[in-house]
Design an enzyme around this catalytic site. Sequence first.
Site, short mmCIF file in Angstrom:
data_model
loop_
_atom_site.label_atom_id
_atom_site.label_comp_id
_atom_site.label_asym_id
_atom_site.label_seq_id
_atom_site.Cartn_x
_atom_site.Cartn_y
_atom_site.Cartn_z
N HIS A 27 -26.93 -53.53 38.25
CA HIS A 27 -26.45 -54.59 37.35
C HIS A 27 -27.47 -54.94 36.26
O HIS A 27 -27.17 -55.74 35.39
CB HIS A 27 -26.06 -55.88 38.10
CG HIS A 27 -24.90 -55.72 39.05
ND1 HIS A 27 -24.11 -56.76 39.45
CD2 HIS A 27 -24.38 -54.63 39.67
CE1 HIS A 27 -23.17 -56.32 40.28
NE2 HIS A 27 -23.33 -55.02 40.45
N GLU A 59 -13.91 -52.97 41.40
CA GLU A 59 -14.78 -53.66 42.36
C GLU A 59 -15.63 -54.71 41.66
O GLU A 59 -15.80 -55.82 42.15
CB GLU A 59 -15.68 -52.65 43.09
CG GLU A 59 -16.35 -53.22 44.33
CD GLU A 59 -17.63 -54.00 44.06
OE1 GLU A 59 -18.02 -54.81 44.90
OE2 GLU A 59 -18.24 -53.81 42.99
N HIS A 95 -16.30 -47.26 44.48
CA HIS A 95 -15.75 -47.71 43.19
C HIS A 95 -16.35 -46.94 42.03
O HIS A 95 -17.55 -46.65 42.03
CB HIS A 95 -15.89 -49.23 43.01
CG HIS A 95 -17.30 -49.76 42.95
ND1 HIS A 95 -17.97 -49.95 41.76
CD2 HIS A 95 -18.15 -50.18 43.93
CE1 HIS A 95 -19.17 -50.47 42.01
NE2 HIS A 95 -19.32 -50.60 43.32
N ASP A 101 -15.91 -48.01 38.85
CA ASP A 101 -16.23 -48.90 37.73
C ASP A 101 -17.68 -49.34 37.81
O ASP A 101 -18.30 -49.31 38.88
CB ASP A 101 -15.29 -50.12 37.69
CG ASP A 101 -15.43 -51.04 38.90
OD1 ASP A 101 -15.61 -50.53 40.03
OD2 ASP A 101 -15.38 -52.27 38.72
N ARG A 147 -22.55 -67.70 47.45
CA ARG A 147 -22.53 -66.61 48.44
C ARG A 147 -22.25 -67.25 49.79
O ARG A 147 -22.88 -68.27 50.13
CB ARG A 147 -23.88 -65.89 48.47
CG ARG A 147 -24.25 -65.20 47.18
CD ARG A 147 -23.55 -63.87 47.02
NE ARG A 147 -23.72 -63.38 45.65
CZ ARG A 147 -23.32 -62.18 45.23
NH1 ARG A 147 -22.72 -61.34 46.06
NH2 ARG A 147 -23.50 -61.83 43.98
N1 BES Z 1 -22.53 -52.59 45.47
C1 BES Z 1 -22.54 -53.97 45.14
C2 BES Z 1 -22.76 -54.86 46.34
C3 BES Z 1 -24.03 -54.68 47.12
C4 BES Z 1 -25.17 -54.13 46.57
C5 BES Z 1 -24.05 -55.10 48.42
C6 BES Z 1 -26.31 -53.97 47.33
C7 BES Z 1 -25.18 -54.98 49.17
C8 BES Z 1 -26.32 -54.39 48.62
C9 BES Z 1 -21.21 -54.32 44.48
O1 BES Z 1 -20.85 -53.39 43.50
C10 BES Z 1 -21.36 -55.64 43.79
O2 BES Z 1 -22.03 -55.68 42.80
N2 BES Z 1 -20.70 -56.67 44.30
C11 BES Z 1 -20.65 -57.93 43.62
C12 BES Z 1 -19.43 -58.70 43.99
C13 BES Z 1 -18.22 -58.40 43.14
C14 BES Z 1 -17.05 -59.24 43.56
C15 BES Z 1 -18.50 -58.58 41.68
C16 BES Z 1 -21.83 -58.78 44.00
O3 BES Z 1 -22.36 -58.68 45.12
O4 BES Z 1 -22.22 -59.58 43.14
MN MN Z 2 -21.09 -51.46 44.17
MN MN Z 3 -22.01 -53.82 41.66
#
Ligand code: BES
Ligand code: MN
Ligand code: MN
Length: 456
Positions: free
Chosen positions: A426, A152, A86, A88, A327
């Site tokens: 984040h 994403e 992704h 974004d 989760r």
């Molecule tokens: N790359 C992350 C997810 C991630 C990071 C999985 C590190 C495992 C290890 C992804 O971009 C993310 O932030 N996902 C979000 C969910 C999304 C629906 C907003 C999350 O996990 O909060």
């Molecule tokens: Mn990600």
């Molecule tokens: Mn992320």
Amino acid sequence: MEEIRKYIDENRDRFLEELFDLIRIPSVSAKEENRGDMVKMAEHLKQSLLQAGADKAEVYPTDGHPILYGEKMIDPALPTVLVYGHYDVQPAEPFDLWESNPFEPVVRDGKIYARGADDDKGQLFMHVKAFEMMMRTGTLTCNVKFMVEGEEEIGSVNLGKFCSDHKNMLGADVILVSDTTMIASDIPSITAGLRGLSYMEVEVTGPNRDLHSGLYGGAVANPCNILTKMIASLTDEDNHIAIPGFYDDVIEASPEERREMAKRPYNEEDFKASIDIDAVMGEAGYTTHERLGIRPSLDVNGIWGGYTGEGAKTILPGKAYAKISMRLVPDQDNEKIAKLFEKHFKSIAPAGVRVTVKYLHGGQAYVSPIDTTEYLAAARAMETAFGKKPIPVRSGGSIPIISTFEKILGTKSILLGFGLDSDAIHSPNESYPLYNFYKGIETIPLFYRYYAEMKK
Ligand code: BES
Ligand code: MN
Ligand code: MN
């Protein structure tokens, strides 16, 4: 191997400069003001793919942000790898906590600092450069497809439809994703599972306006008081989630699985120190990594209402709000959980307030088998590049679209992540070690080589 290292060495600085160009486009999917940057970003990546050697690359508009698709088909008899990533990123706020501009990448102490340095621009771009390397050196052993989305971080709202609409185009033997973490730069691991997610927003309404808390306080339901009580009741003294039916579909890990999980290197003191806490907390009867990897959780992501400005204002607020995410683990269904949450949350509202519950987005958990050719090829690539066998790890994070891929396209994913927990994705001062960036570019072509070989 030598050939790969040589190519990387000769092109190190250019790879980094090109990544920086991607990072400088503030592709924040959540913000209306960045809508134009999303298009710019997709177009820019399209050029990167073409320049790397793709036969075709196309930007597909959606109801939201555009999706980029590109491919290099060399021989229909060879396996096909679909790379997903992704472009974004999460909003960079709060800006004042950044030591340098989030969209002007810099290298400090061997790490790239910027929004998206790891998640997911840095990790996605490793695939573009690995592909370029294989094209330039004539070592590409598989057909390659790229699918890169710009939504994403806001729930991949339009990607499911894109997949159903382009099933044939997206046909592949495996989906390869670098959007997760590894245990440490010198402890390789492969993500063997992701948690699912149900993301809710609740609103508690009391009186028709903010009231004087002296004239009304104590005699009228206060939405902030009520909301916090309601939230507190969602978990019990064992930190079990108290929503009826919540655990019905949770698959309990077997004692063997739990014994296997416990073997991963982990130091709880280091874990606590890394985030400045003096104790961990979670569901009774489980270790920290079990709580993260195989057990569901419930968190308030934000809570607001009433007066939060400077000084004191004596009111009884008319409304209170919270964003609450859960989760999930196999086999919990995100929509079913959202319904259970809504029903329960409304049922615990006392007289004197009204409650509305909205389901914002979510997705299913994902489990990756560790005995498939795909996994074994990835493990071998990691072992060659890092000199150590990777450890399969169940991650606590979510990439909801991965389970959708399996449902719609019938294709399993390999989660070959090179990020670190300390990359602060984040958060302010997100970073990505140069070591991991280049190591990823080294590992990916090995995957293609071994995969083609093992698939024969
Ligand atoms: N790359 C992350 C997810 C991630 C990071 C999985 C590190 C495992 C290890 C992804 O971009 C993310 O932030 N996902 C979000 C969910 C999304 C629906 C907003 C999350 O996990 O909060
Ligand atoms: Mn990600
Ligand atoms: Mn992320």
